[in-house]
Design a protein around this motif. Structure first.
Motif, PDB file in Angstrom:
ATOM      1  N   SER A  21      -7.629 -43.152  18.800  1.00 47.04           N
ATOM      2  CA  SER A  21      -8.818 -42.334  18.362  1.00 47.04           C
ATOM      3  C   SER A  21      -9.364 -42.333  17.287  1.00 47.04           C
ATOM      4  O   SER A  21     -10.859 -42.103  17.041  1.00 47.04           O
ATOM      5  CB  SER A  21      -8.735 -41.142  19.122  1.00 47.04           C
ATOM      6  OG  SER A  21      -7.950 -40.378  18.492  1.00 47.04           O
ATOM      7  N   SER A  22      -8.741 -42.528  16.233  1.00 46.98           N
ATOM      8  CA  SER A  22      -9.023 -42.464  14.875  1.00 46.98           C
ATOM      9  C   SER A  22      -8.461 -43.205  14.058  1.00 46.98           C
ATOM     10  O   SER A  22      -7.123 -43.550  14.162  1.00 46.98           O
ATOM     11  CB  SER A  22      -9.007 -41.028  14.354  1.00 46.98           C
ATOM     12  OG  SER A  22      -9.264 -40.821  12.926  1.00 46.98           O
ATOM     13  N   TYR A  23      -8.952 -44.026  12.918  1.00 51.28           N
ATOM     14  CA  TYR A  23      -8.309 -44.905  11.960  1.00 51.28           C
ATOM     15  C   TYR A  23      -8.787 -44.430  10.549  1.00 51.28           C
ATOM     16  O   TYR A  23      -9.797 -44.623  10.390  1.00 51.28           O
ATOM     17  CB  TYR A  23      -8.823 -46.361  12.383  1.00 51.28           C
ATOM     18  CG  TYR A  23      -8.179 -46.905  13.809  1.00 51.28           C
ATOM     19  CD1 TYR A  23      -7.103 -47.268  14.037  1.00 51.28           C
ATOM     20  CD2 TYR A  23      -9.264 -46.667  14.765  1.00 51.28           C
ATOM     21  CE1 TYR A  23      -6.847 -47.691  15.117  1.00 51.28           C
ATOM     22  CE2 TYR A  23      -8.804 -47.145  15.963  1.00 51.28           C
ATOM     23  CZ  TYR A  23      -7.546 -47.666  16.220  1.00 51.28           C
ATOM     24  OH  TYR A  23      -7.283 -48.082  17.422  1.00 51.28           O
ATOM     25  N   ALA A  24      -7.742 -44.360   9.820  1.00 53.01           N
ATOM     26  CA  ALA A  24      -7.885 -43.843   8.361  1.00 53.01           C
ATOM     27  C   ALA A  24      -7.953 -44.804   7.423  1.00 53.01           C
ATOM     28  O   ALA A  24      -7.145 -45.774   7.613  1.00 53.01           O
ATOM     29  CB  ALA A  24      -7.085 -42.443   7.996  1.00 53.01           C
ATOM     30  N   VAL A  54     -13.920 -58.340  22.986  1.00 55.31           N
ATOM     31  CA  VAL A  54     -13.941 -56.999  22.403  1.00 55.31           C
ATOM     32  C   VAL A  54     -15.537 -56.875  21.712  1.00 55.31           C
ATOM     33  O   VAL A  54     -15.538 -57.468  20.576  1.00 55.31           O
ATOM     34  CB  VAL A  54     -13.164 -56.205  21.764  1.00 55.31           C
ATOM     35  CG1 VAL A  54     -13.475 -54.779  21.436  1.00 55.31           C
ATOM     36  CG2 VAL A  54     -11.908 -55.977  22.635  1.00 55.31           C
ATOM     37  N   THR A  55     -16.287 -56.041  21.968  1.00 63.71           N
ATOM     38  CA  THR A  55     -17.335 -56.004  21.093  1.00 63.71           C
ATOM     39  C   THR A  55     -17.734 -54.360  20.891  1.00 63.71           C
ATOM     40  O   THR A  55     -17.302 -53.590  21.655  1.00 63.71           O
ATOM     41  CB  THR A  55     -18.790 -56.016  21.965  1.00 63.71           C
ATOM     42  OG1 THR A  55     -18.735 -57.480  22.624  1.00 63.71           O
ATOM     43  CG2 THR A  55     -20.035 -56.000  21.266  1.00 63.71           C
ATOM     44  N   VAL A  56     -18.009 -54.078  19.455  1.00 63.84           N
ATOM     45  CA  VAL A  56     -17.833 -52.890  18.878  1.00 63.84           C
ATOM     46  C   VAL A  56     -19.358 -52.472  18.413  1.00 63.84           C
ATOM     47  O   VAL A  56     -20.142 -53.378  17.714  1.00 63.84           O
ATOM     48  CB  VAL A  56     -16.993 -52.718  17.585  1.00 63.84           C
ATOM     49  CG1 VAL A  56     -17.086 -51.493  16.673  1.00 63.84           C
ATOM     50  CG2 VAL A  56     -15.590 -53.060  18.098  1.00 63.84           C
ATOM     51  N   GLY A 111     -17.365 -43.394  10.363  1.00 61.89           N
ATOM     52  CA  GLY A 111     -18.336 -43.081  11.556  1.00 61.89           C
ATOM     53  C   GLY A 111     -17.756 -43.221  12.858  1.00 61.89           C
ATOM     54  O   GLY A 111     -16.418 -43.635  13.066  1.00 61.89           O
ATOM     55  N   THR A 112     -18.472 -43.013  14.015  1.00 60.61           N
ATOM     56  CA  THR A 112     -18.155 -43.054  15.353  1.00 60.61           C
ATOM     57  C   THR A 112     -18.826 -44.358  16.007  1.00 60.61           C
ATOM     58  O   THR A 112     -19.522 -44.867  15.796  1.00 60.61           O
ATOM     59  CB  THR A 112     -18.636 -41.868  16.186  1.00 60.61           C
ATOM     60  OG1 THR A 112     -18.198 -40.868  15.636  1.00 60.61           O
ATOM     61  CG2 THR A 112     -18.259 -42.060  17.467  1.00 60.61           C
ATOM     62  N   THR A 130     -13.056 -43.422  15.781  1.00 53.02           N
ATOM     63  CA  THR A 130     -13.740 -43.054  14.631  1.00 53.02           C
ATOM     64  C   THR A 130     -13.019 -43.831  13.448  1.00 53.02           C
ATOM     65  O   THR A 130     -11.913 -43.813  13.502  1.00 53.02           O
ATOM     66  CB  THR A 130     -13.463 -41.581  14.442  1.00 53.02           C
ATOM     67  OG1 THR A 130     -13.847 -40.747  15.486  1.00 53.02           O
ATOM     68  CG2 THR A 130     -14.194 -41.074  13.178  1.00 53.02           C
ATOM     69  N   LEU A 131     -14.107 -44.397  12.580  1.00 53.91           N
ATOM     70  CA  LEU A 131     -13.334 -44.871  11.324  1.00 53.91           C
ATOM     71  C   LEU A 131     -13.540 -43.758  10.256  1.00 53.91           C
ATOM     72  O   LEU A 131     -14.456 -43.003  10.227  1.00 53.91           O
ATOM     73  CB  LEU A 131     -14.035 -46.116  11.000  1.00 53.91           C
ATOM     74  CG  LEU A 131     -13.991 -47.301  11.790  1.00 53.91           C
ATOM     75  CD1 LEU A 131     -14.698 -48.272  11.064  1.00 53.91           C
ATOM     76  CD2 LEU A 131     -12.561 -47.651  12.297  1.00 53.91           C
TER      77      LEU A 131
END
Length: 132
Positions: A21-24, A54-56, A111-112, A130-131
């Protein structure tokens, strides 16, 4: 519409995806993709990097696609048996890209983001991450 080599009915293929869910910092998002058939017979399905992608997006703007810079044919046809998933992992290096391997300069900002896995027709649920 099927990808080359597919003979699975599109309505009988389920694609699911998981990710953190989140990458720091410089951590690269990794997407785990499972493809499974619900058809009673075995069928062929193309999970190659040009077709199962995969598309982001961020705010509805396409930021990256795993199939943007695939070299060669990008085809990998596998046999799907009912209820037996095939797994692929796709990692995003945070570089921004567009179809045709056009690098857009720079990396994704904090961001998201949303991500979805597709293969010519069937697609996964949309994931939000989230990045930081």
């Amino acid at each position: 519409m099927n990808a080359p080599g597919d003979d699975c009915p599109a309505g009988d293929v389920v694609i699911s995806m998981s990710a953190g869910s989140s990458y720091a910092g410089a951590a690269r998002p990794e997407f785990g993709i499972n493809v499974v058939s619900t058809d009673s017979r075995a069928c062929a399905f193309n999970v190659g990097p040009r077709y199962l992608t995969v598309t982001v997006k961020s705010g509805g703007v396409r930021e990256w696609g795993s199939g943007d810079c695939v070299r060669g044919g990008g085809t990998q046809v596998v046999n799907l048996n009912r209820g037996v998933p095939i797994h692929r992992a796709i990692t995003w290096d945070r570089w921004l890209s567009a179809p045709g391997c056009h690098l857009r300069g720079g990396t994704a900002q904090p961001g998201t983001y949303t991500a979805i896995a597709t293969d010519a027709g069937p697609h996964s649920q949309t994931l939000v991450f989230t990045l930081r």
